[in-house]
Design an enzyme around this catalytic site. Structure first.
Site, PDB file in Angstrom:
ATOM      1  CD  GLU A 169     -29.533  23.509 -73.123  1.00  0.00           C
ATOM      2  OE1 GLU A 169     -28.291  24.115 -73.186  1.00  0.00           O
ATOM      3  OE2 GLU A 169     -29.685  22.339 -72.837  1.00  0.00           O
ATOM      4  CD  GLU A 219     -27.144  26.807 -70.271  1.00  0.00           C
ATOM      5  OE1 GLU A 219     -26.344  25.924 -70.925  1.00  0.00           O
ATOM      6  OE2 GLU A 219     -28.163  26.255 -70.059  1.00  0.00           O
TER       7      GLU A 219
END
Length: 460
Positions: free
Chosen positions: A163, A358
């Site tokens: 991320e 994810e």
């Protein structure tokens, strides 16, 4: 039955981080990370045991194989393989990951490695303030080079930073080894730039030395809507997209930051340690894929943003509830159409394969000790998101590599809460009671087995 069957090479699987799974914080020669010294609170756990996958990975991989997974994205704990982060290699820690990779391959599960998921070696946090220092960039590149040398013969999919756009938000001060400082905007931009330099150097290492290895960038995709059709809301939403999504993807694919971000830096005299030669380092980036996490969408109300605020901080104050969407108890909205939008938009802009690595929904769950948890809400969430992904592929024309759920065997949340569960398998522990950590399949386990086993053809 789904109307579309995925390509035979499509990946179905699970994603985790080391500190949320492994435990064994003081075993096998591991050094301390910043997570290892964080204490439990009334509502959170410490990080010493997690779900004990260090000792139980064979059992967990068997469960993943039963769910018909063919990929497992793990993270290497930097301090497990190099206790100080910039010192000697720990062969026992390296052997652990080698054995884990071999165990995956023996079960037909393709390994994917993330090199950094927030758990800075404590030595680098205390001694260098984490990624505030270029010393840490150099240490990370050396660590990455060693891991590629050790595992690239068996691991063909890699990412550097989990991320990565979170390093352009205030979350950066929690995830970058930032040990002390005033948490200024300038510090944020400096850390972000340093991590991008680190990624670029690892990207170059891969493409110059490992022809059969693929590496990509990863975002916590900032999926956002304007609160109204008021021009100020629409414009603020565009700025969020540019700073938190396009700025990184432009760099991953084209080797340079967004012109809008560069202009903001110049106009505001931000010293982000951009040195001679940095542009040439960034220019070497060439993503083989663009990966991202997706859980929810946000909504931006420009009236709530302070005057003069940096666009990458707009969501701190401007995020408001979307009245059109349902949400879980943590106010994370359920928006499968937003998932399709992000996949299709990203592919249309960059024409690089897209990889959602994810996706999932957190829910508070209690096991009665006998019966499987009936998590129909999780089945519905994943069904609708996979269908949305298929629409992005077969209607919108996006090229998608695979679909990985998050924590499909229960793990503590990123904020150390074991009660926010994402899994198709219940792990019998709470925040403060380890119990027996028994693995208990939920109702969704059989659904994943069917959905993954049919290559997305049967989502009923």
């Amino acid at each position: 039955m789904s109307k579309s069957i995925m390509p035979p090479s499509f990946f179905w699987g699970n994603s985790v981080s080391s500190m949320q799974t492994e435990g064994a914080w003081d075993e096998g020669g591991k050094g301390l990370s910043v997570y290892d010294v964080r204490e439990a609170t009334e509502k959170t756990m410490d990080w010493h045991d997690a779900i004990d996958e260090y000792h139980r990975y064979a059992e967990d991989l068997d469960l993943m194989q039963q769910m018909n997974m063919n990929m497992y994205r793990i993270q290497i704990s930097w301090s497990r393989v190099n206790p100080k982060g910039d010192g000697e290699w720990n062969e026992e820690g390296i052997a652990y990951y080698s054995d884990l990779i071999d165990a995956m391959l023996a079960r037909g599960i393709e390994p994917m490695i993330c090199l950094y998921h927030f758990d800075m070696p404590l030595h680098l946090a205390k001694g260098y303030n984490g990624f505030m220092a270029r010393h840490t960039v150099d240490a990370f590149v050396a660590y990455s080079k060693e891991m590629l040398a050790r595992f690239s013969d068996r691991v063909k999919y890699w990412i550097t930073f989990n991320e990565h756009n979170l390093y352009f938000t205030d979350e950066v001060f929690e995830i970058s080894g930032y040990h002390s400082g005033a948490r200024t905007l300038e510090d944020m931009y400096r850390i972000f730039h340093h991590t991008m330099l680190a990624h670029a150097q690892v990207d170059a290492l891969v493409h110059e030395n490992y022809r059969d290895v693929k590496i990509g960038g990863m975002l916590a995709v900032a999926a956002c809507y304007p609160a109204t059709s008021k021009p100020e809301d629409v414009f603020a939403n565009r700025q969020i997209d540019e700073f938190l999504n396009n700025n990184l993807n432009d760099a991953f694919v084209h080797g340079h930051y967004s012109r809008e971000v560069l202009t903001y830096v110049a106009n505001n005299n931000i010293d982000w340690d951009f040195q001679v030669g940095d542009a040439e380092i960034l220019a070497k980036m060439h993503a083989d894929f663009l990966s991202f996490s997706y859980y929810r969408t946000d909504t931006i109300n420009a009236d709530l943003i302070p005057v003069g605020e940096a666009p990458n901080r707009y969501l701190n104050t401007g995020n408001e509830k979307n009245r059109f969407l349902q949400a879980n108890e943590w106010d994370w909205t359920i928006d499968p159409l937003g998932f399709r939008t992000m996949i299709s938009t990203m592919y249309a802009r960059y024409h690089v394969p897209v990889f959602p690595i994810e996706n999932g929904i957190g829910w508070r769950e209690d096991w009665d000790g006998t019966n499987p948890i009936a998590d129909d809400y999780r089945i519905a969430y994943h069904r609708e998101h996979i269908q949305a992904m298929q629409d992005a592929m077969f209607i919108d024309g996006a090229e998608v590599i695979g679909y990985l759920g998050w924590g499909l065997i229960d793990i503590p949340s990123s904020h150390a809460d074991m009660e926010k569960r994402y899994g198709a398998v219940y792990v019998n522990r709470s925040n403060h009671d380890l119990k027996d950590m028994r693995r208990v399949p939920k109702k969704s386990f059989e659904w994943f087995k069917q959905a993954y086993g049919s290559n997305g053809g049967d989502l009923s």
